[in-house]
Design a protein around this motif. Structure first.
Motif, PDB file in Angstrom:
ATOM      1  N   ALA A 201     -23.233   8.475 -36.595  1.00 56.95           N
ATOM      2  CA  ALA A 201     -23.023   7.069 -36.273  1.00 56.95           C
ATOM      3  C   ALA A 201     -23.312   6.772 -34.813  1.00 56.95           C
ATOM      4  O   ALA A 201     -23.627   5.648 -34.451  1.00 56.95           O
ATOM      5  N   THR A 202     -23.217   7.795 -33.973  1.00 52.47           N
ATOM      6  CA  THR A 202     -23.410   7.591 -32.538  1.00 52.47           C
ATOM      7  C   THR A 202     -24.743   6.929 -32.232  1.00 52.47           C
ATOM      8  O   THR A 202     -24.814   5.982 -31.457  1.00 52.47           O
ATOM      9  N   PHE A 203     -25.817   7.418 -32.828  1.00 57.27           N
ATOM     10  CA  PHE A 203     -27.146   6.938 -32.496  1.00 57.27           C
ATOM     11  C   PHE A 203     -27.332   5.473 -32.886  1.00 57.27           C
ATOM     12  O   PHE A 203     -28.096   4.748 -32.262  1.00 57.27           O
ATOM     13  N   ALA A 204     -26.602   5.030 -33.903  1.00 56.30           N
ATOM     14  CA  ALA A 204     -26.779   3.660 -34.361  1.00 56.30           C
ATOM     15  C   ALA A 204     -25.893   2.663 -33.645  1.00 56.30           C
ATOM     16  O   ALA A 204     -26.247   1.505 -33.502  1.00 56.30           O
ATOM     17  N   THR A 205     -24.693   3.117 -33.183  1.00 59.63           N
ATOM     18  CA  THR A 205     -23.721   2.133 -32.735  1.00 59.63           C
ATOM     19  C   THR A 205     -23.165   2.343 -31.352  1.00 59.63           C
ATOM     20  O   THR A 205     -22.589   1.436 -30.781  1.00 59.63           O
ATOM     21  N   ALA A 206     -23.274   3.540 -30.759  1.00 57.53           N
ATOM     22  CA  ALA A 206     -22.585   3.776 -29.494  1.00 57.53           C
ATOM     23  C   ALA A 206     -23.139   2.933 -28.368  1.00 57.53           C
ATOM     24  O   ALA A 206     -22.447   2.649 -27.402  1.00 57.53           O
ATOM     25  N   ASP A 207     -24.385   2.491 -28.460  1.00 51.40           N
ATOM     26  CA  ASP A 207     -24.955   1.670 -27.401  1.00 51.40           C
ATOM     27  C   ASP A 207     -24.723   0.183 -27.628  1.00 51.40           C
ATOM     28  O   ASP A 207     -25.208  -0.655 -26.879  1.00 51.40           O
ATOM     29  N   GLY A 208     -23.936  -0.149 -28.687  1.00 46.92           N
ATOM     30  CA  GLY A 208     -23.619  -1.540 -28.944  1.00 46.92           C
ATOM     31  C   GLY A 208     -24.739  -2.320 -29.597  1.00 46.92           C
ATOM     32  O   GLY A 208     -24.719  -3.549 -29.634  1.00 46.92           O
ATOM     33  N   SER A 209     -25.741  -1.649 -30.139  1.00 48.80           N
ATOM     34  CA  SER A 209     -26.888  -2.360 -30.692  1.00 48.80           C
ATOM     35  C   SER A 209     -26.635  -2.905 -32.085  1.00 48.80           C
ATOM     36  O   SER A 209     -27.119  -3.959 -32.435  1.00 48.80           O
ATOM     37  N   SER A 210     -25.880  -2.168 -32.893  1.00 52.34           N
ATOM     38  CA  SER A 210     -25.590  -2.639 -34.236  1.00 52.34           C
ATOM     39  C   SER A 210     -24.348  -1.969 -34.760  1.00 52.34           C
ATOM     40  O   SER A 210     -23.945  -0.920 -34.268  1.00 52.34           O
ATOM     41  N   ALA A 211     -23.721  -2.567 -35.744  1.00 49.94           N
ATOM     42  CA  ALA A 211     -22.518  -2.022 -36.353  1.00 49.94           C
ATOM     43  C   ALA A 211     -22.806  -1.708 -37.805  1.00 49.94           C
ATOM     44  O   ALA A 211     -23.769  -2.212 -38.380  1.00 49.94           O
TER      45      ALA A 211
ATOM     46  N   ARG B  99     -20.043  -5.580 -26.359  1.00 48.79           N
ATOM     47  CA  ARG B  99     -20.862  -5.181 -25.237  1.00 48.79           C
ATOM     48  C   ARG B  99     -20.461  -3.793 -24.763  1.00 48.79           C
ATOM     49  O   ARG B  99     -19.486  -3.218 -25.215  1.00 48.79           O
ATOM     50  N   THR B 100     -21.201  -3.286 -23.766  1.00 49.19           N
ATOM     51  CA  THR B 100     -20.844  -1.999 -23.170  1.00 49.19           C
ATOM     52  C   THR B 100     -19.398  -2.057 -22.699  1.00 49.19           C
ATOM     53  O   THR B 100     -19.002  -3.013 -22.029  1.00 49.19           O
ATOM     54  N   PRO B 101     -18.570  -1.062 -23.031  1.00 51.58           N
ATOM     55  CA  PRO B 101     -17.151  -1.101 -22.660  1.00 51.58           C
ATOM     56  C   PRO B 101     -16.939  -1.222 -21.157  1.00 51.58           C
ATOM     57  O   PRO B 101     -17.702  -0.680 -20.355  1.00 51.58           O
ATOM     58  N   ALA B 102     -15.873  -1.925 -20.781  1.00 50.03           N
ATOM     59  CA  ALA B 102     -15.500  -2.067 -19.380  1.00 50.03           C
ATOM     60  C   ALA B 102     -14.869  -0.770 -18.877  1.00 50.03           C
ATOM     61  O   ALA B 102     -14.443   0.093 -19.657  1.00 50.03           O
ATOM     62  N   LEU B 103     -14.775  -0.640 -17.563  1.00 50.30           N
ATOM     63  CA  LEU B 103     -14.292   0.588 -16.936  1.00 50.30           C
ATOM     64  C   LEU B 103     -12.913   1.002 -17.437  1.00 50.30           C
ATOM     65  O   LEU B 103     -12.655   2.179 -17.690  1.00 50.30           O
ATOM     66  N   TYR B 104     -11.998   0.041 -17.575  1.00 52.20           N
ATOM     67  CA  TYR B 104     -10.624   0.361 -17.975  1.00 52.20           C
ATOM     68  C   TYR B 104     -10.332  -0.006 -19.428  1.00 52.20           C
ATOM     69  O   TYR B 104      -9.178  -0.103 -19.820  1.00 52.20           O
ATOM     70  N   SER B 105     -11.357  -0.201 -20.218  1.00 52.99           N
ATOM     71  CA  SER B 105     -11.182  -0.570 -21.625  1.00 52.99           C
ATOM     72  C   SER B 105     -10.610   0.597 -22.427  1.00 52.99           C
ATOM     73  O   SER B 105     -10.698   1.760 -22.011  1.00 52.99           O
ATOM     74  N   PRO B 106     -10.019   0.315 -23.602  1.00 56.69           N
ATOM     75  CA  PRO B 106      -9.572   1.407 -24.476  1.00 56.69           C
ATOM     76  C   PRO B 106     -10.698   2.378 -24.829  1.00 56.69           C
ATOM     77  O   PRO B 106     -10.471   3.587 -24.899  1.00 56.69           O
ATOM     78  N   ASP B 107     -11.917   1.859 -25.035  1.00 55.10           N
ATOM     79  CA  ASP B 107     -13.041   2.726 -25.388  1.00 55.10           C
ATOM     80  C   ASP B 107     -13.302   3.770 -24.306  1.00 55.10           C
ATOM     81  O   ASP B 107     -13.472   4.970 -24.592  1.00 55.10           O
TER      82      ASP B 107
ATOM     83  N   TRP C  99     -20.922   9.450 -24.503  1.00 56.38           N
ATOM     84  CA  TRP C  99     -20.774   7.992 -24.547  1.00 56.38           C
ATOM     85  C   TRP C  99     -20.536   7.422 -23.154  1.00 56.38           C
ATOM     86  O   TRP C  99     -21.098   6.380 -22.805  1.00 56.38           O
ATOM     87  N   LEU C 100     -19.712   8.093 -22.353  1.00 56.88           N
ATOM     88  CA  LEU C 100     -19.475   7.612 -20.991  1.00 56.88           C
ATOM     89  C   LEU C 100     -20.784   7.571 -20.202  1.00 56.88           C
ATOM     90  O   LEU C 100     -21.045   6.613 -19.462  1.00 56.88           O
ATOM     91  N   ASP C 101     -21.599   8.599 -20.364  1.00 57.45           N
ATOM     92  CA  ASP C 101     -22.917   8.594 -19.708  1.00 57.45           C
ATOM     93  C   ASP C 101     -23.762   7.432 -20.215  1.00 57.45           C
ATOM     94  O   ASP C 101     -24.420   6.732 -19.436  1.00 57.45           O
TER      95      ASP C 101
END
Length: 230
Positions: free
Chosen positions: A27-37, A45-53, A104-106
């Motif tokens: 699932a990482t390749f399809a969704t980790a960059d926020g492109s599709s679910a 969007r890309t998670p914020a610095l202090y977000s739960p993600d 994912w952080l990278d």
């Protein structure tokens, strides 16, 4: 329980963990960059610095690293096949999952360490990194000398490294039971709060696999005349 049945149980639990990790990896390749679910909708969007993600990825990477360390320690302290097999499964699975979290952080362009971020603070944040007005991690506080819930202290790691045979097996199973309980609470938090579909899937897989291993470790402790710590 016969030895053959016990071994099948160990194999099934380990297989479930690996399958959960492989599912999340795909699932990482399809969704980790926020492109599709998975449902075809646009994800956050890309998670914020202090977000739960982001907070979960940083904290669980540290949490997993200790599980890997403990598993390598016990591998060299006992010749018991079931304990060594369990330790191998945990070390392999959590090392792989840790790599995914750091990846994912990278991908998000976020740091792996934030100096002013207390451990577990993400559990009281919303998706934008703002306080959500509740303490989701209440009741899961870390014990004195431990960085996060369930983690062992330096003294406990030293004890594990000095033990051998049954004593090492029992202590490892007790420490890893505590570790999994803390990890399940963290993963449940991400499953509720994280916005990245692949990360939520990984967190839910962690919950299910570690709950299965908790039952397995309780059985292994009983077989050794011991029990989980209170």
């Amino acid at each position: 329980m016969t030895r053959s049945r016990t071994n099948r149980t160990y194999w099934a639990a380990g297989t479930g963990v690996v399958l959960a990790a492989l599912f999340a990896a795909g699932a990482t390749f399809a969704t980790a960059d926020g492109s599709s679910a998975p449902d075809g909708s646009s994800s956050a969007r890309t998670p914020a610095l202090y977000s739960p993600d982001a907070g979960f990825a940083r904290d669980m990477a540290v949490h997993h690293q200790q599980a890997v360390e403990m598993s390598f320690i016990v591998r060299d302290r006992t010749q018991d096949e079931p304990v060594r097999g369990l330790a191998y499964d945990i070390a392999n699975t959590q090392a792989n999952q840790r790599g995914m979290l750091l990846g994912w952080l990278d991908l998000w362009g976020l740091p792996k360490v934030v100096a002013d971020e207390p451990p577990m603070s993400w559990m009281s944040m919303d998706a934008s990194g703002e306080h959500a007005g509740h303490e989701a991690h209440e009741g899961h506080a870390a014990k004195p000398g431990a960085l996060m819930p369930g983690m062992a202290t330096k003294e406990e790691l030293d004890r594990l490294g000095a033990a051998g045979g049954r004593d090492a097996e029992v202590l490892y199973l007790q420490l890893m039971t505590d570790h999994h309980k803390g990890g399940v609470a963290m993963a449940e938090g991400c499953a509720r709060q994280c916005r990245t579909p692949a990360e939520r899937a990984l967190a839910q897989g962690m919950v299910e696999a570690q709950q299965s291993e908790l039952k397995l470790m309780a059985d292994m402790l009983r077989q050794r005349g011991a029990a989980p710590r209170e």
